[in-house]
Design a protein around this motif. Structure first.
Motif, PDB file in Angstrom:
ATOM      1  N   PRO A   1     -14.621  12.750  16.633  1.00 55.33           N
ATOM      2  CA  PRO A   1     -13.590  12.513  15.618  1.00 55.33           C
ATOM      3  C   PRO A   1     -13.799  11.181  14.893  1.00 55.33           C
ATOM      4  CG  PRO A   1     -12.591  13.281  17.657  1.00 55.33           C
ATOM      5  CD  PRO A   1     -14.033  12.989  17.970  1.00 55.33           C
ATOM      6  N   MET A   2     -13.471  11.159  13.624  1.00 53.28           N
ATOM      7  CA  MET A   2     -13.578   9.930  12.838  1.00 53.28           C
ATOM      8  C   MET A   2     -12.548   8.918  13.320  1.00 53.28           C
ATOM      9  SD  MET A   2     -13.919  11.716   9.074  1.00 53.28           S
ATOM     10  CE  MET A   2     -13.877  10.135   8.219  1.00 53.28           C
ATOM     11  N   LYS A   3     -12.967   7.671  13.400  1.00 54.10           N
ATOM     12  CA  LYS A   3     -12.057   6.615  13.842  1.00 54.10           C
ATOM     13  C   LYS A   3     -11.077   6.212  12.744  1.00 54.10           C
ATOM     14  CE  LYS A   3     -13.596   5.974  18.019  1.00 54.10           C
ATOM     15  NZ  LYS A   3     -12.729   6.234  19.205  1.00 54.10           N
ATOM     16  N   GLU A   4     -11.502   6.332  11.491  1.00 53.46           N
ATOM     17  CA  GLU A   4     -10.623   5.975  10.393  1.00 53.46           C
ATOM     18  C   GLU A   4     -11.100   6.661   9.121  1.00 53.46           C
ATOM     19  OE1 GLU A   4     -10.954   1.712  10.111  1.00 53.46           O
ATOM     20  OE2 GLU A   4     -12.448   1.880   8.523  1.00 53.46           O
ATOM     21  N   MET A   5     -10.198   6.713   8.149  1.00 53.00           N
ATOM     22  CA  MET A   5     -10.516   7.329   6.862  1.00 53.00           C
ATOM     23  C   MET A   5      -9.644   6.687   5.797  1.00 53.00           C
ATOM     24  SD  MET A   5     -10.402  11.358   5.834  1.00 53.00           S
ATOM     25  CE  MET A   5     -11.081  11.917   4.263  1.00 53.00           C
ATOM     26  N   GLU A   6     -10.264   6.266   4.701  1.00 48.16           N
ATOM     27  CA  GLU A   6      -9.495   5.670   3.614  1.00 48.16           C
ATOM     28  C   GLU A   6      -8.659   6.742   2.923  1.00 48.16           C
ATOM     29  OE1 GLU A   6      -9.997   3.119  -0.545  1.00 48.16           O
ATOM     30  OE2 GLU A   6     -11.768   3.707   0.638  1.00 48.16           O
ATOM     31  N   ILE A   7      -7.433   6.403   2.611  1.00 46.59           N
ATOM     32  CA  ILE A   7      -6.509   7.334   1.960  1.00 46.59           C
ATOM     33  C   ILE A   7      -6.535   7.091   0.457  1.00 46.59           C
ATOM     34  CG2 ILE A   7      -4.089   8.010   1.719  1.00 46.59           C
ATOM     35  CD1 ILE A   7      -3.707   7.428   4.639  1.00 46.59           C
ATOM     36  N   ILE A   8      -6.854   8.130  -0.281  1.00 50.10           N
ATOM     37  CA  ILE A   8      -6.882   8.054  -1.744  1.00 50.10           C
ATOM     38  C   ILE A   8      -5.756   8.939  -2.262  1.00 50.10           C
ATOM     39  CG2 ILE A   8      -8.270   8.312  -3.819  1.00 50.10           C
ATOM     40  CD1 ILE A   8      -9.371   6.262  -1.869  1.00 50.10           C
ATOM     41  N   GLU A   9      -4.615   8.354  -2.492  1.00 46.38           N
ATOM     42  CA  GLU A   9      -3.443   9.066  -3.013  1.00 46.38           C
ATOM     43  C   GLU A   9      -2.779   8.169  -4.057  1.00 46.38           C
ATOM     44  OE1 GLU A   9      -2.629  12.144  -2.268  1.00 46.38           O
ATOM     45  OE2 GLU A   9      -4.061  12.427  -0.627  1.00 46.38           O
ATOM     46  N   PRO A  10      -3.283   8.155  -5.291  1.00 36.85           N
ATOM     47  CA  PRO A  10      -2.777   7.210  -6.300  1.00 36.85           C
ATOM     48  C   PRO A  10      -1.315   7.424  -6.666  1.00 36.85           C
ATOM     49  CG  PRO A  10      -4.261   8.829  -7.296  1.00 36.85           C
ATOM     50  CD  PRO A  10      -4.368   9.006  -5.814  1.00 36.85           C
ATOM     51  N   GLN A  11      -0.751   8.593  -6.360  1.00 41.58           N
ATOM     52  CA  GLN A  11       0.640   8.849  -6.721  1.00 41.58           C
ATOM     53  C   GLN A  11       1.627   8.183  -5.758  1.00 41.58           C
ATOM     54  OE1 GLN A  11      -1.318  10.884  -5.178  1.00 41.58           O
ATOM     55  NE2 GLN A  11      -0.255  12.185  -3.734  1.00 41.58           N
ATOM     56  N   ILE A  12       1.145   7.605  -4.673  1.00 45.83           N
ATOM     57  CA  ILE A  12       2.028   7.006  -3.670  1.00 45.83           C
ATOM     58  C   ILE A  12       2.152   5.509  -3.918  1.00 45.83           C
ATOM     59  CG2 ILE A  12       2.300   6.489  -1.217  1.00 45.83           C
ATOM     60  CD1 ILE A  12       1.050   9.116  -0.549  1.00 45.83           C
ATOM     61  N   ASN A  13       3.364   5.022  -3.958  1.00 46.85           N
ATOM     62  CA  ASN A  13       3.631   3.591  -4.089  1.00 46.85           C
ATOM     63  C   ASN A  13       3.685   3.008  -2.675  1.00 46.85           C
ATOM     64  OD1 ASN A  13       4.676   1.009  -4.501  1.00 46.85           O
ATOM     65  ND2 ASN A  13       5.969   1.653  -6.205  1.00 46.85           N
ATOM     66  N   TRP A  14       2.558   2.542  -2.197  1.00 44.37           N
ATOM     67  CA  TRP A  14       2.476   2.055  -0.824  1.00 44.37           C
ATOM     68  C   TRP A  14       3.278   0.765  -0.630  1.00 44.37           C
ATOM     69  CZ3 TRP A  14       0.816   5.238   2.760  1.00 44.37           C
ATOM     70  CH2 TRP A  14      -0.069   6.260   2.416  1.00 44.37           C
ATOM     71  N   LYS A  15       3.324  -0.055  -1.650  1.00 43.88           N
ATOM     72  CA  LYS A  15       4.088  -1.305  -1.511  1.00 43.88           C
ATOM     73  C   LYS A  15       5.571  -1.006  -1.336  1.00 43.88           C
ATOM     74  CE  LYS A  15       5.010  -5.788  -3.652  1.00 43.88           C
ATOM     75  NZ  LYS A  15       4.734  -6.683  -4.805  1.00 43.88           N
ATOM     76  N   ALA A  16       6.102  -0.057  -2.110  1.00 44.21           N
ATOM     77  CA  ALA A  16       7.507   0.305  -1.968  1.00 44.21           C
ATOM     78  C   ALA A  16       7.769   0.880  -0.575  1.00 44.21           C
ATOM     79  CB  ALA A  16       7.900   1.318  -3.041  1.00 44.21           C
ATOM     80  N   LEU A  17       6.819   1.635  -0.048  1.00 43.41           N
ATOM     81  CA  LEU A  17       6.978   2.191   1.299  1.00 43.41           C
ATOM     82  C   LEU A  17       7.002   1.089   2.350  1.00 43.41           C
ATOM     83  CD1 LEU A  17       6.983   4.593   3.314  1.00 43.41           C
ATOM     84  CD2 LEU A  17       4.485   4.486   3.235  1.00 43.41           C
ATOM     85  N   ILE A  18       6.047   0.171   2.260  1.00 40.89           N
ATOM     86  CA  ILE A  18       5.966  -0.902   3.259  1.00 40.89           C
ATOM     87  C   ILE A  18       7.178  -1.818   3.185  1.00 40.89           C
ATOM     88  CG2 ILE A  18       4.654  -2.959   3.897  1.00 40.89           C
ATOM     89  CD1 ILE A  18       2.116  -1.412   3.143  1.00 40.89           C
ATOM     90  N   MET A  19       7.652  -2.098   1.981  1.00 43.83           N
ATOM     91  CA  MET A  19       8.824  -2.963   1.851  1.00 43.83           C
ATOM     92  C   MET A  19      10.105  -2.268   2.313  1.00 43.83           C
ATOM     93  SD  MET A  19       7.660  -5.803   1.079  1.00 43.83           S
ATOM     94  CE  MET A  19       9.239  -6.637   0.914  1.00 43.83           C
TER      95      MET A  19
ATOM     96  N   HIS B   1      -5.749   7.734  23.845  1.00 46.31           N
ATOM     97  CA  HIS B   1      -6.712   8.108  22.821  1.00 46.31           C
ATOM     98  C   HIS B   1      -6.110   9.126  21.851  1.00 46.31           C
ATOM     99  CE1 HIS B   1     -10.097   5.975  24.592  1.00 46.31           C
ATOM    100  NE2 HIS B   1      -9.752   6.443  25.772  1.00 46.31           N
ATOM    101  N   GLY B   2      -6.629   9.104  20.626  1.00 44.39           N
ATOM    102  CA  GLY B   2      -6.228  10.100  19.639  1.00 44.39           C
ATOM    103  C   GLY B   2      -4.934   9.814  18.928  1.00 44.39           C
ATOM    104  N   VAL B   3      -4.431   8.574  18.997  1.00 47.12           N
ATOM    105  CA  VAL B   3      -3.193   8.194  18.312  1.00 47.12           C
ATOM    106  C   VAL B   3      -3.575   7.557  16.975  1.00 47.12           C
ATOM    107  CG1 VAL B   3      -1.107   6.799  18.377  1.00 47.12           C
ATOM    108  CG2 VAL B   3      -1.961   7.866  20.465  1.00 47.12           C
ATOM    109  N   TYR B   4      -3.167   8.176  15.889  1.00 44.71           N
ATOM    110  CA  TYR B   4      -3.498   7.695  14.549  1.00 44.71           C
ATOM    111  C   TYR B   4      -2.245   7.198  13.847  1.00 44.71           C
ATOM    112  CZ  TYR B   4      -8.206   9.687  14.832  1.00 44.71           C
ATOM    113  OH  TYR B   4      -9.497   9.960  15.187  1.00 44.71           O
ATOM    114  N   ARG B   5      -2.415   6.119  13.090  1.00 45.85           N
ATOM    115  CA  ARG B   5      -1.326   5.558  12.300  1.00 45.85           C
ATOM    116  C   ARG B   5      -1.903   5.073  10.966  1.00 45.85           C
ATOM    117  NH1 ARG B   5       1.150   7.844  15.501  1.00 45.85           N
ATOM    118  NH2 ARG B   5       2.743   7.123  16.967  1.00 45.85           N
TER     119      ARG B   5
END
Length: 283
Positions: free
Chosen positions: A85-103, A131-135
């Protein structure tokens, strides 16, 4: 012969036929339609429509919980779909306002996670006892990283994330709560064997980093079921807090202390390799 001149009656009929028709309003009909643009539309000429303005506002808001669930599941399946299994993967979702989510995360977690700002967002495996916990992980502008759980941003009347704890997260927190006991057992064996650990399954000598402490013959889940029955608890009743190292920790310190005492008195272990542990994750 000279042409005859029209009579009086014929001239009257010609005048009536050639006369211009009267407007409908003069004839008693409806007024003519005006082609001029209303003043309200003139004022909005060249400006965005109401639908466009609403779309602009939506981009400033945090995404819906359903959208985040779908995005998490999509990338989680991709990570687990490879071998290994891949350890990580970059998320490409330009429609999501990640800053608003984090704040929207609880304070002071929101400012801690945001840090110097967002460069990239990843779905990555957490460095914890399970093992196998992704966030979701945010890569900040200074290169540092921080993990966060999007469910912490939806503590409102429309979501039940905080009303009940997820069994998987509770198990993760309970394992983290007794991790020092497993480390202590491993250190004791390493000292007795002069820093060499041996797999109880294959008999192969193992370096420290490839040796795993496993609950045996009573599995961890069997111990957990016995503890819950003894305390008349269900998994979703155990409240959790955010933990930077393991993702979650038990919120009730008294309950955590009882669990540690119970685990120390009931648990038995063996040493196996990391490869052998993958084949027996239920233990």
């Amino acid at each position: 012969a000279a042409p005859s001149r029209p009579g009086v009656g014929e001239r009257a009929r010609e005048r009536r036929n050639s006369a211009a028709p009267l407007p409908l309003a003069a004839a008693g009909g409806p007024p003519p339609l005006s082609t001029a643009m209303p003043s309200a539309l003139k004022a909005r000429r060249g400006r965005p429509s109401v639908a466009e303005m609403r779309a602009d506002l939506e981009r400033l808001r945090k995404p819906t919980a359903r959208m985040l669930e779908d995005v998490f599941d999509k990338y989680y399946r991709v990570c687990l779909g490879t071998s290994p299994p891949m350890k990580e993967m970059e998320i490409i979702e330009p429609q999501i306002n990640w800053k608003a989510l984090i704040m929207s995360l609880p304070a002071p977690q929101n400012k801690t996670v945001l840090g110097t700002g967002i460069r990239k967002i990843f779905l990555a495996e957490t460095e914890c006892v399970y093992h196998g916990v992704y966030r979701f992980h945010v890569q900040r502008l200074d290169g540092s990283r921080a993990m966060f759980d999007f469910r912490d941003a939806y503590d409102d009347a429309y979501h039940n994330y905080k009303d009940k704890s997820f069994a998987h997260d509770v198990e993760l927190a309970l394992r983290a709560g007794v991790l020092p006991q497993l480390v202590q057992y491993k250190e004791m064996l390493a000292k007795d064997n002069q820093m060499e650990l041996v797999s109880h399954i294959s008999g192969i000598a193992l370096p420290w980093e490839r040796a795993v402490v496993q609950h045996f013959p009573v599995t961890f889940n069997q111990l957990l079921d016995a503890f819950l029955n003894e305390n008349q608890l269900k998994m979703d009743q155990i409240k959790l807090d955010f933990d930077e190292d393991h993702g979650y920790r038990i919120k009730d310190q008294a309950l955590l202390d009882r669990w540690r005492i119970f685990h120390r008195s009931q648990a038995h272990y063996r040493i196996i390799s990391t490869d052998e542990a993958i084949d027996q994750p239920h233990l």
